[in-house]
Design a protein around this motif. Structure first.
Motif, PDB file in Angstrom:
ATOM      1  N   ILE A 145       0.862  -1.182   0.000  1.00 48.78           N
ATOM      2  CA  ILE A 145       0.000   0.000   0.000  1.00 48.78           C
ATOM      3  C   ILE A 145       0.900   1.234   0.000  1.00 48.78           C
ATOM      4  CG2 ILE A 145      -1.873   1.225   1.151  1.00 48.78           C
ATOM      5  CD1 ILE A 145      -2.625  -1.582   0.313  1.00 48.78           C
ATOM      6  N   TRP A 146       0.703   2.115  -0.981  1.00 46.31           N
ATOM      7  CA  TRP A 146       1.503   3.345  -1.069  1.00 46.31           C
ATOM      8  C   TRP A 146       0.556   4.535  -0.883  1.00 46.31           C
ATOM      9  CZ3 TRP A 146       6.866   3.422  -2.750  1.00 46.31           C
ATOM     10  CH2 TRP A 146       7.417   4.698  -2.783  1.00 46.31           C
ATOM     11  N   LEU A 147       0.733   5.283   0.197  1.00 48.42           N
ATOM     12  CA  LEU A 147      -0.068   6.464   0.471  1.00 48.42           C
ATOM     13  C   LEU A 147       0.697   7.688  -0.009  1.00 48.42           C
ATOM     14  CD1 LEU A 147      -1.300   5.501   4.046  1.00 48.42           C
ATOM     15  CD2 LEU A 147      -2.679   5.632   1.995  1.00 48.42           C
ATOM     16  N   HIS A 178      -0.846  -1.081  -4.566  1.00 50.36           N
ATOM     17  CA  HIS A 178      -2.042  -0.253  -4.488  1.00 50.36           C
ATOM     18  C   HIS A 178      -1.667   1.155  -4.017  1.00 50.36           C
ATOM     19  CE1 HIS A 178      -4.248  -4.008  -4.935  1.00 50.36           C
ATOM     20  NE2 HIS A 178      -3.529  -4.492  -3.934  1.00 50.36           N
ATOM     21  N   ILE A 179      -2.036   2.157  -4.807  1.00 52.19           N
ATOM     22  CA  ILE A 179      -1.668   3.540  -4.508  1.00 52.19           C
ATOM     23  C   ILE A 179      -2.922   4.336  -4.165  1.00 52.19           C
ATOM     24  CG2 ILE A 179      -0.559   5.628  -5.412  1.00 52.19           C
ATOM     25  CD1 ILE A 179       0.974   3.778  -7.345  1.00 52.19           C
ATOM     26  N   SER A 180      -2.850   5.060  -3.057  1.00 48.75           N
ATOM     27  CA  SER A 180      -3.966   5.908  -2.624  1.00 48.75           C
ATOM     28  C   SER A 180      -3.462   7.324  -2.411  1.00 48.75           C
ATOM     29  CB  SER A 180      -4.571   5.383  -1.316  1.00 48.75           C
ATOM     30  OG  SER A 180      -5.126   4.101  -1.471  1.00 48.75           O
ATOM     31  N   LEU A 185      -4.760  13.818   7.364  1.00 51.79           N
ATOM     32  CA  LEU A 185      -4.617  12.722   8.319  1.00 51.79           C
ATOM     33  C   LEU A 185      -5.884  11.871   8.400  1.00 51.79           C
ATOM     34  CD1 LEU A 185      -2.202  11.880   9.970  1.00 51.79           C
ATOM     35  CD2 LEU A 185      -3.121  13.148  11.920  1.00 51.79           C
ATOM     36  N   ASP A 186      -7.048  12.486   8.269  1.00 50.44           N
ATOM     37  CA  ASP A 186      -8.294  11.718   8.325  1.00 50.44           C
ATOM     38  C   ASP A 186      -8.363  10.694   7.198  1.00 50.44           C
ATOM     39  OD1 ASP A 186      -9.282  12.868  10.595  1.00 50.44           O
ATOM     40  OD2 ASP A 186     -10.505  14.370   9.560  1.00 50.44           O
ATOM     41  N   THR A 187      -7.924  11.098   6.002  1.00 54.02           N
ATOM     42  CA  THR A 187      -7.927  10.164   4.869  1.00 54.02           C
ATOM     43  C   THR A 187      -6.961   9.015   5.111  1.00 54.02           C
ATOM     44  OG1 THR A 187      -8.453  11.989   3.363  1.00 54.02           O
ATOM     45  CG2 THR A 187      -7.627   9.962   2.378  1.00 54.02           C
ATOM     46  N   VAL A 188      -5.804   9.332   5.686  1.00 52.71           N
ATOM     47  CA  VAL A 188      -4.835   8.279   5.997  1.00 52.71           C
ATOM     48  C   VAL A 188      -5.423   7.294   7.005  1.00 52.71           C
ATOM     49  CG1 VAL A 188      -2.575   7.797   7.015  1.00 52.71           C
ATOM     50  CG2 VAL A 188      -2.844   9.726   5.463  1.00 52.71           C
ATOM     51  N   VAL A 191      -7.781   4.950   5.245  1.00 49.28           N
ATOM     52  CA  VAL A 191      -7.091   3.900   4.488  1.00 49.28           C
ATOM     53  C   VAL A 191      -6.536   2.837   5.432  1.00 49.28           C
ATOM     54  CG1 VAL A 191      -5.151   3.405   2.960  1.00 49.28           C
ATOM     55  CG2 VAL A 191      -6.524   5.456   2.587  1.00 49.28           C
ATOM     56  N   LEU A 192      -5.941   3.265   6.535  1.00 46.95           N
ATOM     57  CA  LEU A 192      -5.357   2.313   7.478  1.00 46.95           C
ATOM     58  C   LEU A 192      -6.427   1.484   8.176  1.00 46.95           C
ATOM     59  CD1 LEU A 192      -2.508   4.485   9.059  1.00 46.95           C
ATOM     60  CD2 LEU A 192      -2.352   2.798   7.210  1.00 46.95           C
ATOM     61  N   ASP A 193      -7.580   2.105   8.455  1.00 43.17           N
ATOM     62  CA  ASP A 193      -8.689   1.332   9.028  1.00 43.17           C
ATOM     63  C   ASP A 193      -9.155   0.259   8.051  1.00 43.17           C
ATOM     64  OD1 ASP A 193      -8.622   2.793  11.335  1.00 43.17           O
ATOM     65  OD2 ASP A 193     -10.342   4.064  10.849  1.00 43.17           O
ATOM     66  N   GLY A 194      -9.249   0.628   6.765  1.00 50.32           N
ATOM     67  CA  GLY A 194      -9.626  -0.352   5.751  1.00 50.32           C
ATOM     68  C   GLY A 194      -8.588  -1.454   5.621  1.00 50.32           C
TER      69      GLY A 194
END
Length: 354
Positions: A145-147, A178-180, A185-188, A191-194
């Motif tokens: 996973i690449w943020l 997978h790139i997001s 910080l909320d978006t991160v 993604v981490l919760d998912g």
């Protein structure tokens, strides 16, 4: 389990939750560890009562409280993890670079979080991309996973780097990267919760994320660090602790890329006296990771006749373009000795051994 306060909206009146978020009380830790009287004083007058606030804190605390764990269950879970990993370790595939971190960036040895710092254009993203692709081409059941927090990772760069990596799983490697885009910080956290949910539900035949890259962490946390309040520092500590918990729970390698700032003189963490830069985000950030790697151009050797034997300069001999040489140095590490370094080459955004 999520650390975001918004994930526990069922335990909070909507109006109270909105006021808390406006006060930058965004995590469970911030909410339950702030004295109720202090919170009440900061909230709009009449928005809640001390009794209601105390009940909400107790309700959220009960929801997130850790359950007791039986030692036998812990042992069985560890044995299951060992079997699932089947010796899979995250490596750079460059012997000197792997040796800097004790031989492995994570995996079968356990989850680890690494800070990769340096100046812009120094090779931080190249190093992270190299580690990701090297792992994906060797393990067909691994994913990454690449943020991207700045929108700077282009498809062209990935496709340019990909052919340099060969392995038994190279044919599907890019499908498992997978790139997001995550600009806050909320978006991160989303993604981490998912990711956490996906890891818990994953079956043996599915590719499992083994590496997470946050490129870069600085724009997410930097604006919140001010001299006016300690809230930003608390946010940073909470976020990094959640990363370490995620890494350890699922044997992940997490790479957080950080920028640099002036050290106001020689950096005492560096072997080289010429290093006058240091990682951004303050001195405490480095202690929230397992190791800090510094990627930079090599220091210029002093001119003759004062020049003594310089092993770094000797290693550079025979390099077609010395401007491609980078020093990867360990500033601090809990998994390997610190103040060690190696040299690599970065050419057209690609990392390679000398």
């Amino acid at each position: 389990m999520s650390n975001r306060l918004a994930a526990y909206s069922a335990h909070l009146p909507p109006e109270l939750l909105a006021h808390l978020l406006d006060l930058n009380i965004r995590t469970v830790v911030d909410f339950i560890l702030t004295p109720p009287l202090d919170l009440l004083a900061r909230l709009p007058r009449g928005s809640t009562s001390l009794g209601e606030l105390t009940d909400c804190i107790a309700s959220v605390a009960q929801e997130v409280a850790a359950e007791g764990v039986n030692g036998e269950d812990m042992y069985e879970a560890e044995m299951k993890r060992v079997i699932e990993m089947d010796g899979e370790e995250v490596k750079a595939g460059i012997a000197d670079l792997d040796a800097l971190v004790g031989g492995s960036f994570g995996g079968a040895v356990g989850g680890r979080v690494f800070e990769v710092s340096g100046d812009k254009g120094g090779g931080k993203t190249a190093l992270a991309l190299h580690i990701v692709l090297n792992h994906l081409v060797h393990y067909e059941r691994a994913a990454a996973i690449w943020l991207d927090t700045m929108g700077e990772l282009s498809p062209a760069r990935i496709t340019q780097a990909y052919p340099a990596h060969t392995g038994p799983a190279a044919g599907t490697a890019l499908e498992r990267l997978h790139i997001s885009l995550a600009f806050d910080l909320d978006t991160v956290y989303n993604v981490l919760d998912g990711l956490r949910s996906a890891l818990q539900a994953a079956t043996g035949n599915q590719p499992r994320p083994r590496i997470v890259v946050i490129d870069a962490i600085t724009p997410l946390l930097g604006p919140q660090l001010t001299g006016v309040t300690a809230q930003g520092h608390a946010t940073m500590v909470t976020f990094m602790r959640s990363l370490r918990e995620l890494a350890r729970s699922h044997s992940l390698c997490i790479l957080v890329i950080n920028t640099s700032t002036s050290a106001n003189g020689p950096n005492p963490s560096s072997v080289f006296a010429e290093t006058t830069r240091k990682p951004a985000l303050g001195p405490s950030f480095t202690f929230l990771t397992d190791a800090t790697l510094w990627v930079a151009h090599p220091p210029s050797p002093p001119p003759p006749p004062e020049r003594e034997y310089d092993p770094l300069a000797e290693e550079q001999k025979g390099v077609e373009n010395p401007a491609e040489v980078r020093v990867v140095e360990v500033f601090r590490s809990s998994v390997s000795p610190g103040r060690r370094w190696c040299v690599v080459r970065v050419r057209n955004g690609l990392l390679a051994p000398l």
